[in-house]
Structures are given as C-alpha cells and as structure tokens.
Scaffold this active site. Structure first.
Site, PDB file in Angstrom:
ATOM      1  N   LYS A 188       0.848  -1.191   0.000  1.00 49.04           N
ATOM      2  CA  LYS A 188       0.000   0.000   0.000  1.00 49.04           C
ATOM      3  C   LYS A 188       0.881   1.238   0.000  1.00 49.04           C
ATOM      4  O   LYS A 188       1.558   1.539   0.986  1.00 49.04           O
ATOM      5  CB  LYS A 188      -0.905   0.049   1.236  1.00 49.04           C
ATOM      6  CG  LYS A 188      -1.979   1.124   1.079  1.00 49.04           C
ATOM      7  CD  LYS A 188      -2.402   1.739   2.393  1.00 49.04           C
ATOM      8  CE  LYS A 188      -1.706   3.025   2.722  1.00 49.04           C
ATOM      9  NZ  LYS A 188      -1.933   4.160   1.818  1.00 49.04           N
ATOM     10  N   GLY A 241       7.130   4.905   7.977  1.00 47.06           N
ATOM     11  CA  GLY A 241       6.218   6.039   8.143  1.00 47.06           C
ATOM     12  C   GLY A 241       6.357   6.613   9.535  1.00 47.06           C
ATOM     13  O   GLY A 241       7.408   6.492  10.176  1.00 47.06           O
ATOM     14  N   SER A 242       5.289   7.208  10.015  1.00 45.06           N
ATOM     15  CA  SER A 242       5.357   7.919  11.294  1.00 45.06           C
ATOM     16  C   SER A 242       5.212   6.958  12.472  1.00 45.06           C
ATOM     17  O   SER A 242       4.667   5.851  12.341  1.00 45.06           O
ATOM     18  CB  SER A 242       4.232   8.951  11.348  1.00 45.06           C
ATOM     19  OG  SER A 242       2.983   8.285  11.343  1.00 45.06           O
ATOM     20  N   THR A 245       1.503   5.924  13.204  1.00 43.08           N
ATOM     21  CA  THR A 245       0.978   4.789  12.432  1.00 43.08           C
ATOM     22  C   THR A 245       1.670   3.496  12.853  1.00 43.08           C
ATOM     23  O   THR A 245       1.033   2.440  12.927  1.00 43.08           O
ATOM     24  CB  THR A 245       1.170   5.041  10.919  1.00 43.08           C
ATOM     25  OG1 THR A 245       0.639   6.324  10.604  1.00 43.08           O
ATOM     26  CG2 THR A 245       0.454   4.007  10.094  1.00 43.08           C
ATOM     27  N   GLY A 246       2.970   3.591  13.158  1.00 43.66           N
ATOM     28  CA  GLY A 246       3.699   2.397  13.601  1.00 43.66           C
ATOM     29  C   GLY A 246       3.068   1.775  14.838  1.00 43.66           C
ATOM     30  O   GLY A 246       2.911   0.551  14.938  1.00 43.66           O
ATOM     31  N   GLU A 264      10.010   1.163  10.399  1.00 40.53           N
ATOM     32  CA  GLU A 264      11.037   2.198  10.154  1.00 40.53           C
ATOM     33  C   GLU A 264      10.336   3.527  10.351  1.00 40.53           C
ATOM     34  O   GLU A 264       9.501   3.917   9.533  1.00 40.53           O
ATOM     35  CB  GLU A 264      11.569   2.126   8.722  1.00 40.53           C
ATOM     36  CG  GLU A 264      12.019   0.759   8.252  1.00 40.53           C
ATOM     37  CD  GLU A 264      13.253   0.272   8.964  1.00 40.53           C
ATOM     38  OE1 GLU A 264      14.006   1.096   9.503  1.00 40.53           O
ATOM     39  OE2 GLU A 264      13.441  -0.957   9.022  1.00 40.53           O
ATOM     40  N   CYS A 299      14.007  10.975   6.291  1.00 38.21           N
ATOM     41  CA  CYS A 299      13.889  10.455   7.664  1.00 38.21           C
ATOM     42  C   CYS A 299      15.164  10.683   8.458  1.00 38.21           C
ATOM     43  O   CYS A 299      15.105  10.968   9.649  1.00 38.21           O
ATOM     44  CB  CYS A 299      13.521   8.987   7.643  1.00 38.21           C
ATOM     45  SG  CYS A 299      14.674   7.977   6.700  1.00 38.21           S
ATOM     46  N   GLU A 398       9.778  15.681  15.599  1.00 38.55           N
ATOM     47  CA  GLU A 398      10.146  15.658  14.194  1.00 38.55           C
ATOM     48  C   GLU A 398       9.253  16.632  13.416  1.00 38.55           C
ATOM     49  O   GLU A 398       8.035  16.595  13.544  1.00 38.55           O
ATOM     50  CB  GLU A 398       9.955  14.244  13.631  1.00 38.55           C
ATOM     51  CG  GLU A 398      10.365  14.131  12.179  1.00 38.55           C
ATOM     52  CD  GLU A 398      10.065  12.749  11.582  1.00 38.55           C
ATOM     53  OE1 GLU A 398       8.956  12.242  11.809  1.00 38.55           O
ATOM     54  OE2 GLU A 398      10.940  12.207  10.900  1.00 38.55           O
TER      55      GLU A 398
HETATM   56  P1  NAD Z   1       2.341   8.139   7.842  1.00 41.81           P
HETATM   57  O1  NAD Z   1       2.583   7.209   8.996  1.00 41.81           O
HETATM   58  O2  NAD Z   1       1.287   9.147   7.968  1.00 41.81           O
HETATM   59  O3  NAD Z   1       1.997   7.300   6.540  1.00 41.81           O
HETATM   60  C1  NAD Z   1       2.812   6.229   6.109  1.00 41.81           C
HETATM   61  C2  NAD Z   1       1.947   5.206   5.431  1.00 41.81           C
HETATM   62  O4  NAD Z   1       1.067   4.660   6.411  1.00 41.81           O
HETATM   63  C3  NAD Z   1       1.069   5.774   4.313  1.00 41.81           C
HETATM   64  O5  NAD Z   1       0.987   4.841   3.256  1.00 41.81           O
HETATM   65  C4  NAD Z   1      -0.271   5.919   4.999  1.00 41.81           C
HETATM   66  O6  NAD Z   1      -1.362   5.853   4.116  1.00 41.81           O
HETATM   67  C5  NAD Z   1      -0.261   4.720   5.925  1.00 41.81           C
HETATM   68  N1  NAD Z   1      -1.190   4.827   7.059  1.00 41.81           N
HETATM   69  C6  NAD Z   1      -1.665   5.958   7.648  1.00 41.81           C
HETATM   70  N2  NAD Z   1      -2.539   5.628   8.637  1.00 41.81           N
HETATM   71  C7  NAD Z   1      -2.599   4.283   8.677  1.00 41.81           C
HETATM   72  C8  NAD Z   1      -3.311   3.357   9.485  1.00 41.81           C
HETATM   73  N3  NAD Z   1      -4.160   3.747  10.431  1.00 41.81           N
HETATM   74  N4  NAD Z   1      -3.127   2.036   9.266  1.00 41.81           N
HETATM   75  C9  NAD Z   1      -2.262   1.603   8.309  1.00 41.81           C
HETATM   76  N5  NAD Z   1      -1.582   2.436   7.494  1.00 41.81           N
HETATM   77  C10 NAD Z   1      -1.740   3.754   7.680  1.00 41.81           C
HETATM   78  O7  NAD Z   1       3.753   8.793   7.511  1.00 41.81           O
HETATM   79  P2  NAD Z   1       4.078   9.819   6.318  1.00 41.81           P
HETATM   80  O8  NAD Z   1       3.661  11.160   6.756  1.00 41.81           O
HETATM   81  O9  NAD Z   1       3.586   9.289   5.040  1.00 41.81           O
HETATM   82  O10 NAD Z   1       5.658   9.701   6.271  1.00 41.81           O
HETATM   83  C11 NAD Z   1       6.497  10.498   7.000  1.00 41.81           C
HETATM   84  C12 NAD Z   1       7.087   9.728   8.164  1.00 41.81           C
HETATM   85  O11 NAD Z   1       7.816   8.603   7.676  1.00 41.81           O
HETATM   86  C13 NAD Z   1       8.069  10.550   8.937  1.00 41.81           C
HETATM   87  O12 NAD Z   1       7.876  10.341  10.310  1.00 41.81           O
HETATM   88  C14 NAD Z   1       9.408   9.990   8.499  1.00 41.81           C
HETATM   89  O13 NAD Z   1      10.457  10.189   9.394  1.00 41.81           O
HETATM   90  C15 NAD Z   1       9.081   8.558   8.327  1.00 41.81           C
HETATM   91  N6  NAD Z   1      10.083   7.892   7.494  1.00 41.81           N
HETATM   92  C16 NAD Z   1      10.938   6.988   8.069  1.00 41.81           C
HETATM   93  C17 NAD Z   1      11.934   6.370   7.315  1.00 41.81           C
HETATM   94  C18 NAD Z   1      12.878   5.360   7.921  1.00 41.81           C
HETATM   95  O14 NAD Z   1      13.566   4.652   7.175  1.00 41.81           O
HETATM   96  N7  NAD Z   1      12.957   5.237   9.227  1.00 41.81           N
HETATM   97  C19 NAD Z   1      12.047   6.688   5.956  1.00 41.81           C
HETATM   98  C20 NAD Z   1      11.168   7.632   5.400  1.00 41.81           C
HETATM   99  C21 NAD Z   1      10.180   8.214   6.183  1.00 41.81           C
END
Ligand code: NAD
Length: 494
Positions: A188, A241-242, A245-246, A264, A299, A398
């Site tokens: 996704k 992602g964030s 969400t994690g 991550e 990130c 962040e």
């Molecule tokens: P996000 O968590 O909002 O979204 C990431 C993904 O999760 C998207 O595809 C989103 O649709 C999905 N998502 C959102 N809500 C969800 C839910 N309830 N259940 C399942 N999936 C869901 O993050 P973002 O704003 O897209 O990305 C930015 C974040 O990602 C920042 O915190 C950044 O630091 C982090 N990031 C980390 C790394 C790493 O390698 N550690 C790399 C790039 C980005």
C-alpha cells in the site's frame, strides 16, 4: 537527463489508475477514485483508486494463492534472480520516466529523484536478485545419528506500507528482498504518492513476476492500510512512516494474527559539530544539505544541529548563509536545488512549528515562511532556528520539513547528553578531528547510523534502521532479507 526530456515527460496526461491485483490493473469494489494534487502547482494531477477492505481481501487472496501454488515461492532461486534482474534493467531503462512521474506527485527535486528514487530502485532489485542464490542454509553440529538442517523458508504473504517521501526507493527496499526470498507481496503506497510504484508493478509483470505475486492496493491508510495490517492472512508487515501509524500497526497485529511488524519510523537526528572539526566550512555546507535537501523530508535528516559554544555564532551564520543560497523552486527544473513540500497540510504543519518555536524563545535566523505562492505550489524557505532549548517542541519533535533547530553545547559530555535527549534513535553525525572522540560519540549516540565528518551518505551495503522510537527493523544490506524468511528446522533420524 536533460531539460527537454523532462519537460516532454511532465506534459504527459496521467490516465485514471486502478489497483494492481493478480497481474493487472483493477478498479476495485466500488470503482471510486480520489484526486491527487501536484505539490508543484497545487493542481489536480491524477485519479487514483480509493481502495476498500474488500479490495485488500482480493489482493491478499491473490497473493496467498500464488504463494501456495509455488509459482514463485518454489521457483529455483536462480529463476527468481533472472526475473528480478530483468525488472532492474526495465526500471533502469525507464528511470527518467519513473523519476518524473514520482516528482509530479511527491515534489522531490528531479536531480535527487532520478538517483535516489529511480536508479536506486533498479540497484536495489539488482542487489537482492544477485544475493538470492548465494544464501545457504545450515547443517547443525548434532550427534552422528541425526541430521539437523536449518532452512530459510519464505514467510508467505508480506504486507508493505510505505510513505510519500521516496516511495520508489523505500518501496524497493521492501519489495525486492521480499520477492527475492520467494514471498508474495501486497503493497500500500501513500495515497498522495502512488504513481511511480504502480508503474513498477507493471514493469514487474513485464519482467515475468507471475500474476498474484506482487500486488498494489491504493487508498487511505485508515482504510486500506488498516485492513492490510488486520488481515489474518498476511504473515508479516513491513512499514515505513510515522511513529503514530507504527503504533497502530502493533495494535492491529495484537488484534489479528500476531504478525511480526518491522517498523522504520521518524527521527530527530543530532548532527554535532565540535570546534576541532577538520573543516568547518565543509561541515556547514554538508550539514545544510543534510537538513534542507528534499525540503527536509528525509527520515535521517540532521534536523538538530548541536554546535560547540566557541564556534557557535560563526557556524550558525555560515549555515544560514547556505540556507539562503539554495535555489528553491519547480522540482522538475534542473536548476532547482530544492523542490516542493509534499502537501499543503505538511507545509502548514512546518510553519506552525516555526511559530511555536518562536513563542518558546527560539530565534529565527532565516526562512520560516512560505515562498513562491504565485506558482500555486507548496514551497518553503529553508529555515534556521537558533538557541533552541532541550525542552522546546522543536528540539523534541520531528518536523519533517526544512526547519533546522540549533542548540549550543559546552563539551563532549553535554553534546552526548543532548544527542540522546529525545525519544528517537534513527541517525546522527559528529564532526571532529579527534579520533578517540569520534569513536566515543559513535558508541554513545543511540541511533541506527552515525556519520563521522560527513552527513547522510550511505549505500545498499549497509543497513538502515532505527532504535528506540525510530523503529525496530532494517532496510538494505543482507541483514534486511532475514525478516523475509522463517527459519525451519528439519530433524532427521539417520
Ligand atoms: P504516515 O505514517 O502518515 O503514513 C505512512 C503510510 O502509512 C502511508 O501509506 C499511509 O497511508 C499509511 N497509514 C496511515 N494511517 C494508517 C493506518 N491507520 N493504518 C495503516 N496504514 C496507515 O507517515 P508519512 O507522513 O507518510 O511519512 C512520514 C514519516 O515517515 C516521517 O515520520 C518519516 O520520518 C518517516 N520515514 C521513516 C523512514 C525510515 O527509514 N525510518 C524513511 C522515510 C520516512
């Protein structure tokens, strides 16, 4: 890469896009689509399928069916290698097209997107394709009357969720090792940045990845992502992602089938400049790139600059000078060094962080404002906030935008204490010509990667992953493939 080729690609219309399930584009249960806006000019760019839990179910069933009948999972590793090498070649041949498509929905400057997205995706598929017929099982040191064999068995169906920054690079970091290991994948992408990954799915089919082995369901995280992570038939989740969400993913796992979740997450990485740095001018230049490229939407961005007191004022002036020197603009213009902020809500959140930082006593040395509003796009001036205190919001949280928090420190002990004074642990940097100090800082900074006398470099040979609330997994290197296998023992009486 030349401007006229880029301009020709950007002029192409983008047809409404479906999911990619079972080897073909599909509209999904409702046929509904959502509008994606381009951060370049704020204009409608593409219509993307708005997935539902039923669409996820269809994709997971396709993935499971393909896994169980062995069309990929039981193919000889050398066979999978051949297909994935072909995919790498196809990605490389279409690299500019993929990069431009990605920039149109995510806003990264094209010079970076071409290398870090398209070419890096090709390199990642090649790396894991090359690796897969070189990974051996083990024979256990048992007594002579039994034989203990330890096999690497693919886990089954991998659910992958990726963010909007670097979708191709981060997506490939997950898809390539998962497929190489023999798994099926349901991915996704972020709802606002799905285009380039949908193209990769088409190229995968062209390369010979069998139907059902690699599927994409587009749509909202709270619908599609949740359904995927709650599925009883997904064996592991890999996520970037964030942290918010994690955490949800861990809950979904607990509420469903206890699938392993590799996360991550975000960071607030300290970049520490000692007065004895070998080249302070170089440190300022590289540190500026390390926070401002891709509008800070990286990130591992060095978003907390810690500077030793005796060089503090000069260094803040120098890095502010670099911040002001960047050419921010249309990310598809080869002259732009920094592109767009990904979306209007992200831009507003960045500006709110600046306002709050000032209210808490930080000094705005440069930037802090939206620019190029006449384009309709989302652009922000690189921003330097000085004298940020440990207790400030900007120190602890962040931003994920072009906002640098600068804090002075007195000595090595204080630098290390400040470096570790957030909940994150993704990356760090230290600039010093004292070898002992460099090693002490590498050992002391709680992070997945620490750069010394540079910031932000890496390649596929080394793992990337966070500690503490920056995550629990690794992408890249041979370490990353381990999570896509289950260890299975055969205990054979002789
Ligand atoms: P996000 O968590 O909002 O979204 C990431 C993904 O999760 C998207 O595809 C989103 O649709 C999905 N998502 C959102 N809500 C969800 C839910 N309830 N259940 C399942 N999936 C869901 O993050 P973002 O704003 O897209 O990305 C930015 C974040 O990602 C920042 O915190 C950044 O630091 C982090 N990031 C980390 C790394 C790493 O390698 N550690 C790399 C790039 C980005």
């Amino acid at each position: 890469m030349d401007q006229s080729s880029i301009d020709a690609l950007r002029a192409q219309d983008i047809a409404p896009r479906g999911h990619f399930i079972n080897g073909r584009s599909q509209d999904g249960e409702t046929g509904a689509r959502h509008q994606v806006l381009s951060p370049i000019n704020g204009q409608p760019l593409a219509l993307i399928a708005e997935g539902t839990p039923a669409d996820v179910d269809m994709a997971v069933r396709a993935a499971r069916g393909a896994f169980e009948d062995g069309r990929w999972s039981r193919m000889a590793p050398a066979g999978r290698k051949k297909v994935l090498l072909k995919l790498a070649d196809l990605i490389e041949a279409r690299a500019l097209e993929l990069a431009v498509l990605g920039v149109r929905d995510n806003g990264t400057e094209i010079t970076m997107a071409y290398k870090a997205e398209a070419l890096s995706a090709a390199a990642t598929f090649r790396y894991y394709a090359e690796a897969i017929d070189k990974i051996y099982g083990q024979i256990a040191p048992t007594s002579g009357d039994v034989l203990g064999l330890v096999h690497h068995a693919p886990v089954g169906v991998v659910g992958a969720i990726v963010p909007w920054n670097f979708p191709l690079m981060i997506g490939s970091w997950k898809i390539a090792p998962a497929l190489a290991a023999g798994n099926s994948v349901v991915l996704k992408p972020a709802e606002s940045a799905s285009l380039s990954l949908l193209k990769i799915a088409e190229l995968a089919a062209e390369a010979g990845v069998p139907d059902g082995v690699f599927n994409i369901v587009t749509g909202r995280g709270s619908v599609v992502g949740e359904a995927l992570a709650l599925s009883m038939d997904v064996d592991i989740m890999v996520f970037t992602g964030s942290g918010t969400t994690g955490r949800r993913l861990l809950e979904y796992s607990a509420r469903s089938n206890l699938k392993r979740c590799y996360l991550e997450l975000g960071g607030k990485s300290p970049n520490i400049v000692f007065a004895d740095a070998p080249d302070l001018a170089e440190a300022a230049k590289v540190s500026a790139a390390g926070i401002f490229r891709n509008s800070g939407q990286v990130c591992v961005a060095g978003s907390r600059l810690l500077v030793q007191q005796e060089i503090y004022e000069d260094f803040v002036a120098e890095i502010s000078r670099h911040a002001e020197g960047f050419r921010v603009g249309d990310p598809l213009d080869l002259n732009s060094q920094i592109g767009a902020v990904h979306s209007l809500p992200e831009l507003q959140a960045n500006l709110d962080f600046v306002t709050k930082a000032e209210a808490e006593g930080a000094e705005r040395r440069t930037g802090g404002n939206r620019i190029l509003t006449e384009t309709g796009g989302y652009y922000m001036a690189p921003t330097v906030m000085a004298n940020v205190k440990e207790t400030d919001t900007l120190f602890q949280n962040e931003v994920f935008g072009p906002v640098l928090a600068v804090t002075p420190f007195a000595d090595e002990d204080e630098a290390l204490r400040l470096a570790n004074a957030t909940v994150y642990g993704l990356a760090g940097g230290v600039w010093t010509s004292n070898l002992g100090r460099a090693h002490r800082m590498v050992a002391g900074i709680r992070a997945g990667v620490v750069h010394v006398n540079t910031y932000g470099g890496a390649d596929l040979t080394v793992p990337l992953g966070g500690v503490r609330q920056s995550g629990n997994g690794h992408d890249k290197s041979l370490h990353a493939i381990e999570k896509y296998f289950d260890l299975k023992t055969a205990w054979i009486k002789l």
